[in-house]
Design an enzyme around this catalytic site. Structure first.
Site, PDB file in Angstrom:
ATOM      1  N   GLU A  26      22.430  35.157  25.599  1.00 18.55           N
ATOM      2  CA  GLU A  26      23.362  35.640  26.465  1.00 18.55           C
ATOM      3  C   GLU A  26      24.574  35.923  25.571  1.00 18.55           C
ATOM      4  O   GLU A  26      24.935  34.931  24.515  1.00 18.55           O
ATOM      5  CB  GLU A  26      23.661  34.352  27.512  1.00 18.55           C
ATOM      6  CG  GLU A  26      22.867  34.597  28.751  1.00 18.55           C
ATOM      7  CD  GLU A  26      21.651  33.965  28.685  1.00 18.55           C
ATOM      8  OE1 GLU A  26      20.923  34.140  29.754  1.00 18.55           O
ATOM      9  OE2 GLU A  26      21.364  33.342  27.838  1.00 18.55           O
ATOM     10  N   THR A  27      25.350  36.564  26.246  1.00 17.88           N
ATOM     11  CA  THR A  27      26.795  36.957  25.636  1.00 17.88           C
ATOM     12  C   THR A  27      27.778  36.619  26.914  1.00 17.88           C
ATOM     13  O   THR A  27      27.308  37.226  28.019  1.00 17.88           O
ATOM     14  CB  THR A  27      26.968  38.434  25.125  1.00 17.88           C
ATOM     15  OG1 THR A  27      26.086  38.360  24.013  1.00 17.88           O
ATOM     16  CG2 THR A  27      28.261  38.554  24.631  1.00 17.88           C
TER      17      THR A  27
END
Length: 287
Positions: free
Chosen positions: A60-61
């Site tokens: 994830e970002t």
């Protein structure tokens, strides 16, 4: 072959982007997350957010921007895998709180407005951070056809983790079975909304953890997640009911591995862990 030189595209200004190892007390462990603190009062387009997450190419970002005058939260927060936006993410929330604290952008209790409601992060005296998340509403689920074959183990229990996570929680025989899993990821992607969490009791509680897990999320572009905070919103109530204790420690037995300390408090789960900034750089492809 002759190549024609192309001029770099000019951008108004660069933005700081960081990679933080979450649920880790040292670099190159736990789960790395991209963190981008935006200086605007709104998110850029979804297409741009997704492109950045694809470029970072981690589980994830996280993207966060400050909220002005909001009574319930100081920051808005969203999370993207390389292929899609997700409704709840623990490790990237921990990573974002770590960046906010270490850069001086926020102090004390940090409240995030997210798709899963308001989530908070608070620092502890030992340097760890505790997240306050909703506990997953576990309900029995039928064993999907082909799940045992896709996972590579016979499930003892199958539970649905509710709308925020969208996973199947699968108990298998023992810790050795969890560690030995070698799933068929293409098949798993067809059998859950987001992913499959495999778990078992610790073989030796004296090892420093009470249960083990692994998280597989090929439906959202992540074959195996190193350490999944959101999965522990389901693991905590499941194992607290089994073991009769509100406070537990889970070990996510991926190649990188990570400890997540959990405390069940009614319909909330406290998730505690450490984080380390590994890369601090500039993003030039700004909107």
């Amino acid at each position: 072959m002759c190549r024609v030189a192309r001029r770099a595209v000019p951008y108004a200004h660069a933005m700081r982007i960081r990679i933080v190892d979450a649920f880790a007390d040292r670099p190159f462990a736990g789960n790395p997350a991209g963190v981008l603190l935006l200086d605007s009062d709104a998110f850029p387009t979804d297409d741009w957010l997704q492109q950045v997450a694809g470029e970072v190419n981690l589980s994830e970002t996280a993207f966060a921007h400050p909220l002005t005058g909001a009574p319930d939260a100081g920051w808005a927060l969203r999370w993207f895998t390389p292929t899609t936006e997700v409704g709840l993410c623990g490790h990237a929330t921990l990573a974002t709180a770590h960046v906010l604290r270490t850069t001086g952008a926020a102090a004390g209790l940090i409240a995030f407005r997210t798709r899963a409601g308001v989530l908070t992060a608070d620092a502890n005296g030992d340097g760890t951070i505790t997240l306050d998340f909703p506990a997953a509403p576990l309900t029995p689920a039928e064993l999907p056809d082909g799940l045992a074959e896709a996972l590579g183990a016979a499930p003892l229990t199958v539970l649905d983790t509710g709308p925020d996570c969208g996973d199947l929680l699968v108990e298998v025989a023992d810790e050795a079975a969890v560690r030995a899993l070698a799933p068929d990821f293409a098949a798993l992607a067809r059998l859950s909304r987001r992913g499959v969490i495999a778990t078992a009791a610790a073989a030796d509680p004296a090892a420093g953890y009470d249960f083990v897990s692994r998280g597989f999320f090929p439906a959202v572009g992540i074959d195996e997640d190193p350490v999944t905070g959101s999965a522990h919103t389901a693991l905590a109530p499941f194992w607290s009911a089994r073991l009769g204790r509100e406070q537990l420690t889970g070990w996510q037995a991926s190649a990188r591995g990570g400890l997540v300390r959990t405390r069940l408090d009614g319909d909330r789960v406290r998730l505690t862990g450490s984080a380390v900034t590994v890369i601090d750089g500039e993003l030039h492809a700004v909107p």
